[in-house]
Design a protein around this motif. Structure first.
Motif: not given
Length: 176
Positions: A80-93, A95-98, A141-147
């Protein structure tokens, strides 16, 4: 005058957490990237000394009820850490409005402090999510997610992938 009753201090064990010591020795050797006698000796001393010095901070002996499930859980988390890194990199690179950030209240079925700590830490290890607060009175547990597109599905996935195995490994008594 009422004398205050206190529990006697626990006797110090010379080898308090053998599984932790074995893990620490293995981790030390992997980090040192060497099997030399000096690294082996230093790793063994640290793997014994750290648990011995910190045994007073452990409220109870840690009991792993299903070690194979724990190994499977660790592999799932690493994946999950490996996959989340790839997905997060794609999202950050991209459009931020998505991005659709959200806070989620994840209800807790686990009860022990150690297991809750592992659950919160696992969530925070996965890029794009962080454990923001723990409410023991209301048991969430309060969790924040970027997307997040579906909060209920995200909560269900965290509970199924992380909380349920942790509960089975550390809290539940074996079923007949």
């Amino acid at each position: 005058m009422n004398p205050q009753i206190t529990n006697p201090p626990k006797a110090r064990s010379w080898f308090p957490h053998p599984a932790l010591s074995a893990f620490m020795l293995l981790l030390w050797l992997l980090l040192a990237n060497s099997l030399s006698a000096g690294q082996l000796l230093l790793g063994a001393v640290l793997a014994w000394l750290i648990p011995w010095c910190s045994q007073g901070f452990w409220p109870e002996a840690l009991r792993i009820r299903k070690p194979l499930l724990l190994v499977k859980f660790l592999l799932v988390v690493l994946w999950d850490i490996v996959i989340a890194n790839v997905i997060l990199a794609a999202r950050i690179l991209g459009p931020m409005n998505k991005l659709q950030p959200a806070f989620m209240r994840v209800p807790l079925d686990i009860e022990h402090e150690f297991t809750i700590t592992l659950f919160a830490s696992t969530i925070s290890l996965t890029p794009g999510t962080v454990s923001a607060d723990l409410n023991m009175e209301e048991k969430y547990l309060l969790v924040h997610s970027l997307h997040v597109t579906d909060i209920d599905a995200a909560i269900a996935e965290m509970k199924q992938r992380y909380e349920a195995p942790l509960k089975e490994v550390f809290e539940c008594s074996p079923q007949p």
